[in-house]
Design a protein around this motif. Structure first.
Motif, PDB file in Angstrom:
ATOM      1  N   GLN A  86     -21.841  20.917  30.147  1.00 39.12           N
ATOM      2  CA  GLN A  86     -20.614  20.198  30.530  1.00 39.12           C
ATOM      3  C   GLN A  86     -19.583  20.174  29.400  1.00 39.12           C
ATOM      4  O   GLN A  86     -18.890  19.183  29.180  1.00 39.12           O
ATOM      5  N   LYS A  87     -19.493  21.293  28.693  1.00 32.25           N
ATOM      6  CA  LYS A  87     -18.488  21.429  27.645  1.00 32.25           C
ATOM      7  C   LYS A  87     -17.579  22.603  27.957  1.00 32.25           C
ATOM      8  O   LYS A  87     -17.980  23.561  28.608  1.00 32.25           O
ATOM      9  N   TRP A  88     -16.361  22.478  27.438  1.00 32.75           N
ATOM     10  CA  TRP A  88     -15.445  23.619  27.508  1.00 32.75           C
ATOM     11  C   TRP A  88     -15.660  24.445  26.245  1.00 32.75           C
ATOM     12  O   TRP A  88     -15.181  24.105  25.168  1.00 32.75           O
ATOM     13  N   ARG A  89     -16.432  25.507  26.379  1.00 36.53           N
ATOM     14  CA  ARG A  89     -16.671  26.411  25.255  1.00 36.53           C
ATOM     15  C   ARG A  89     -16.413  27.826  25.772  1.00 36.53           C
ATOM     16  O   ARG A  89     -17.312  28.540  26.198  1.00 36.53           O
ATOM     17  N   ILE A  90     -15.153  28.213  25.755  1.00 35.15           N
ATOM     18  CA  ILE A  90     -14.733  29.508  26.281  1.00 35.15           C
ATOM     19  C   ILE A  90     -14.837  30.542  25.163  1.00 35.15           C
ATOM     20  O   ILE A  90     -14.321  30.335  24.063  1.00 35.15           O
ATOM     21  N   LYS A  91     -15.473  31.630  25.453  1.00 38.74           N
ATOM     22  CA  LYS A  91     -15.785  32.610  24.413  1.00 38.74           C
ATOM     23  C   LYS A  91     -14.534  33.281  23.861  1.00 38.74           C
ATOM     24  O   LYS A  91     -13.709  33.809  24.595  1.00 38.74           O
ATOM     25  N   THR A  92     -14.420  33.239  22.532  1.00 39.42           N
ATOM     26  CA  THR A  92     -13.340  33.936  21.834  1.00 39.42           C
ATOM     27  C   THR A  92     -13.843  35.327  21.472  1.00 39.42           C
ATOM     28  O   THR A  92     -14.830  35.475  20.738  1.00 39.42           O
ATOM     29  N   GLU A  93     -13.173  36.338  21.991  1.00 40.05           N
ATOM     30  CA  GLU A  93     -13.563  37.712  21.689  1.00 40.05           C
ATOM     31  C   GLU A  93     -13.029  38.109  20.316  1.00 40.05           C
ATOM     32  O   GLU A  93     -12.068  37.521  19.797  1.00 40.05           O
ATOM     33  N   LEU A  94     -13.648  39.105  19.722  1.00 40.12           N
ATOM     34  CA  LEU A  94     -13.206  39.571  18.401  1.00 40.12           C
ATOM     35  C   LEU A  94     -11.751  40.015  18.420  1.00 40.12           C
ATOM     36  O   LEU A  94     -11.007  39.791  17.458  1.00 40.12           O
ATOM     37  N   CYS A  95     -11.343  40.651  19.522  1.00 40.56           N
ATOM     38  CA  CYS A  95      -9.966  41.145  19.593  1.00 40.56           C
ATOM     39  C   CYS A  95      -8.955  40.016  19.658  1.00 40.56           C
ATOM     40  O   CYS A  95      -7.754  40.239  19.463  1.00 40.56           O
ATOM     41  N   GLU A  96      -9.405  38.789  19.948  1.00 39.15           N
ATOM     42  CA  GLU A  96      -8.490  37.646  20.041  1.00 39.15           C
ATOM     43  C   GLU A  96      -8.364  36.905  18.713  1.00 39.15           C
ATOM     44  O   GLU A  96      -7.575  35.970  18.601  1.00 39.15           O
TER      45      GLU A  96
END
Length: 812
Positions: A55-65
């Motif tokens: 129940q957390k907002w943990r959106i994956k950060t890609e290397l390109c970002e």
């Protein structure tokens, strides 16, 4: 170098390496972080995001970002020697220890970014013992991952207050942009908050955050980390920010993809963000106007014909409308397709040489072995051309064509075209299939029309794509994820590991979509069907041609299910196919719920909005088509007596070459009262004349309607020859064979007897249970009061031909 020297130099390494490997296996790294599943649009923007399992907002950060600005700000602020140490910075530890022991300056913990990752993966109370464990974990992380991967893990785990973790989550929820679209001021803002996530809450402590941000901007400027002008501009940027709702476009498809790819952190869909937004807005506003009519929902699917990629997906008008079951997915719902399958039927019949566009079909009351279909408006037209029958969506001609083609042939093609319910129910389906007597989804129907736009070639729809190209390889997962772990030894890079790509060429139902094309019908049949469906004179055009000529040119077909429960309108041109369903998820019908009146206006709104600037390159006739002259009275190649002719398409070598016989020459008595056959014709005293040669049903319809019709005189009564075989016997139209009739005993109800006959028949004789009832004219309607029980009905004509049927009568 002696063996002893070698052992002295490399012995510890040879002994220590197995020990390290054993410790690594005995104390594996913590499980991989659980990310919030997100669904991306084709351009990489986030369409929909979900909370992760915790129940957390943990959106994956890609290397390109991870932009150079973000990388520089984080490293300068948190660990400027990040790229030079092995997870632990001995100098920083010594410096921190001196400060903490002698109380000199600010107390520090000397945590590197790698150590912070270790702590974020395994949160523990801050003690000296736990700090030592963090150091050991940091060494282990450095052995498994390169620096960029460790930095990526850090940016995905840092807290931002509440249930928000990771820099991408914060960027989307507060700035509504991914990290690589943020300004310098916004990037520095996100870099400073993790040190005090509860005291610096965006939207609540904006003034304090602004002051802290500017302090760090000036510090970065003094260190020449960023250009002076960029620093000056960033200092002037206001901080008016609040928390926004997570992206929630395409909720039905997002849910479907997340269920299809469980555990996948990032799913790259084929949806076009602009088209999806426009389709959702148009659909929501359109349904609001229909609520007063008792119509509460609709579904829309937009497909790019060239790529077969789904570019817009609207499962319902409002996902949050619980009162009207908005979470139901109308794209996948199995409903009655109404008349939307007729184009496939006519395309198949064209391909088998059964029809050509100008050929005439009977449109009269017909009994198909107990099944009596009716046209939507309850009217018949006698005879109509194939193109008129399809354009006006007439039911009786369609059933007639299906009876000639064969139901198994038709359902086999639908099964090949991915109609799952039809494939399951095929053994039980009959002639009513063509009028909606089967189950189909908007997804299946829309893809059927994509096949029409692609010359009859069918393939599954595309829902996902491979991720856009990345400048660096994707990070390896932690233990428990996908891939193989390998320690870096002797300065060798760890083994290459690949995250399995999303299945670009597999549909949501598991079907192969590329390289598995099926030819449902020929390009010629597809063109002829499209040519008919594109006629602008169709009666279900929602507006006049003058007001709709600015719309993209399309071919389209409507459909309405029995009871007016489902309204369909599906259209296509060379660029797009759009399918629309309108109705109620409850299954309740509405008096105004028809494809032409309710679904088609939304179809045109969507085409006008989504494909307004698309090139209007229309379909061209393929080389396999040709023209020929046909008789205007039948649509067949001219016979001996066909003065009126016109041009029609045909498929050389396939279309029927049967000559027109709409008129036949008869031997008429001098007084015109009787006709002769070749056997009974006298040597003289007769003349040759042409009479209409209409099918019996059409002739009977003309007489019953009082339409002009030149009926053939009766045959010479002195002729003893029985003319015609059993196929020319009367066809009993009423009652229906094998039917149970329930009559009210007190009302004196009667049964209707009627039949169709050959044009030469003048009189018929009716029998009930082999007992003579009465004689009647061939076109006369006879009524009688039956008794309860099994009943045999017989009809004989004046040529001695007979037909029997069985019915059951019950009384209440």
């Amino acid at each position: 170098m002696t063996r002893r020297t070698v052992l002295q130099l490399f012995g510890p390494l040879l002994i220590g390496l197995p020990v390290l490997l054993g410790l690594d296996r005995a104390f594996p790294l913590p499980p991989a972080p659980q990310y919030s599943p997100i669904v991306l649009a084709a351009d990489g923007s986030v369409l929909h995001a979900y909370l992760n399992p915790t129940q957390k907002w943990r959106i994956k950060t890609e290397l390109c970002e991870i932009t150079p600005v973000l990388r520089a700000a984080i490293i300068e602020k948190e660990d400027r020697y990040f790229y030079y140490h092995f997870g632990i910075n001995p100098l920083a530890i010594a410096k921190a220890a001196t400060r903490n022991v002698f109380k000199e300056g600010r107390t520090t913990g000397a945590s590197t970014i790698t150590m912070q990752v270790a702590r974020l993966l395994e949160p523990k109370e801050r003690t000296v013992a736990n700090k030592l464990l963090e150091m050991l974990r940091a060494l282990q992380l450095e052995a498994h991952y390169n620096k960029d991967e460790i930095l990526q893990l850090y940016l995905n785990l840092i807290p931002y207050g509440g249930n928000v973790e990771g820099v991408k989550s914060a960027a989307l929820l507060y700035f509504q942009q991914p990290p690589d679209y943020l300004s310098l001021a916004q990037t520095v803002t996100l870099a400073i908050i993790p040190n005090w996530p509860t005291g610096l809450v965006l939207g609540k402590h904006n003034a304090a955050i602004l002051a802290e941000r500017n302090r760090w901007l000036r510090r970065f400027g003094g260190q020449n980390l960023f250009p002076k002008q960029d620093i000056a501009d960033a200092l002037l940027e206001p901080l008016d920010v609040r928390r926004h709702a997570a992206p929630a476009l395409a909720p039905h498809l997002a849910r479907r993809l997340v269920q299809r790819f469980p555990g996948q952190a990032v799913i790259h869909s084929t949806l076009q963000r602009g088209k999806q937004t426009k389709a959702e807005d148009l659909t929501r506003n359109y349904v609001r106007r229909l609520h007063a009519l008792g119509i509460t929902n609709t579904a829309v699917l937009v497909v790019n014909n060239h790529t077969r990629a789904v570019e817009a997906y609207v499962g319902s008008a409002d996902f949050g409308d619980a009162a009207n079951q908005g979470q139901n997915d109308g794209v996948q719902a199995v409903r009655s397709p109404g008349s939307t399958l007729k184009p496939l039927l006519y395309a198949l019949a064209l391909d088998r040489g059964l029809l050509t566009p100008k050929q005439l079909l009977p449109d009269v009351p017909t009994n198909f072995h107990g099944y009596r279909p009716e046209n939507f408006d309850k009217r018949c037209h006698g005879e109509v051309t194939v193109e008129r029958a399809l354009a006006y969506s007439l039911n009786i001609p369609a059933v007639s064509v299906l009876a000639e083609l064969g139901v198994p042939t038709f359902t086999d093609k639908l099964s090949q075209a991915g109609f799952r319910r039809v494939a399951r129910d095929a053994p039980h389906l009959g002639l009513s299939t063509i009028l909606g007597g089967c189950g189909a989804t908007l997804e299946e129907l829309t893809n059927l029309y994509v096949a029409l736009a692609n010359g009859g070639q069918y393939a599954g729809l595309k829902w996902t794509t491979l991720p856009r190209a990345m400048t660096t390889p994707p990070p390896s997962p932690l233990p428990g994820g996908v891939g193989e772990l390998a320690l870096k030894t002797n300065n060798l890079e760890k083994k290459a590991r690949l995250v399995p790509p999303l299945p670009l060429e597999r549909g949501l139902g598991g079907e192969v979509t590329v390289g598995g094309q099926i030819s449902l019908f020929s390009e010629s049949a597809a063109f002829l069907t499209t040519d008919i469906l594109a006629q602008l004179t169709r009666p279900d055009l929602p507006v006049g041609y003058e007001t709709s000529r600015r719309l993209p040119k399309i071919a389209w077909k409507t459909g309405t299910s029995y009871g007016r429960r489902d309204a369909w309108s599906i259209g296509y041109n060379r660029e797009y196919t759009i399918g629309v369903w309108v109705g109620n998820f409850s299954g309740h019908g509405a008096p105004t719920l028809t494809g032409s009146e309710v679904a088609t206006p939304l179809l045109f709104d969507l085409f006008n909005a989504l494909a307004y600037n698309s090139p209007n390159n229309w379909f061209l006739p393929p080389g396999s088509l040709d023209f020929r002259l046909v008789c205007a009275e039948s649509g067949r190649p001219p016979g001996e007596h066909c003065p009126n002719q016109l041009i029609d398409y045909f498929l050389p070598g396939i279309s029927s070459a049967q000559r027109c016989q709409h008129q036949r020459e008869v031997l008429l008595a001098a007084d015109g009262a009787t006709v002769y056959c070749r056997t009974c014709a006298p040597a003289a005293g007769f003349r040759r004349e042409l009479y209409p040669n209409l099918p019996p049903g059409v002739a009977a319809f003309r007489e019953a309607q009082g339409l002009p019709y030149r009926r053939l005189p009766p045959h010479n009564p002195a002729c003893q020859l029985v003319r015609g075989g059993p196929e020319m016997a009367p066809s009993i139209v009423s009652p229906l064979a094998g039917t149970d009739y329930v009559l009210n005993r007190g009302e004196g109800q009667q049964l209707l007897l009627s039949c169709t006959t050959d044009s030469e028949v003048r009189q018929v004789y009716w029998y009930v249970n082999d007992r003579f009832l009465r004689a009647a004219r061939a076109t006369e309607r006879v009524f009688f009061r039956p008794r309860a029980g099994q009943m045999k009905i017989s009809c004989a004509d004046d040529h001695g031909r007979n037909t029997d049927i069985q019915i059951t009568v019950m009384e209440l």
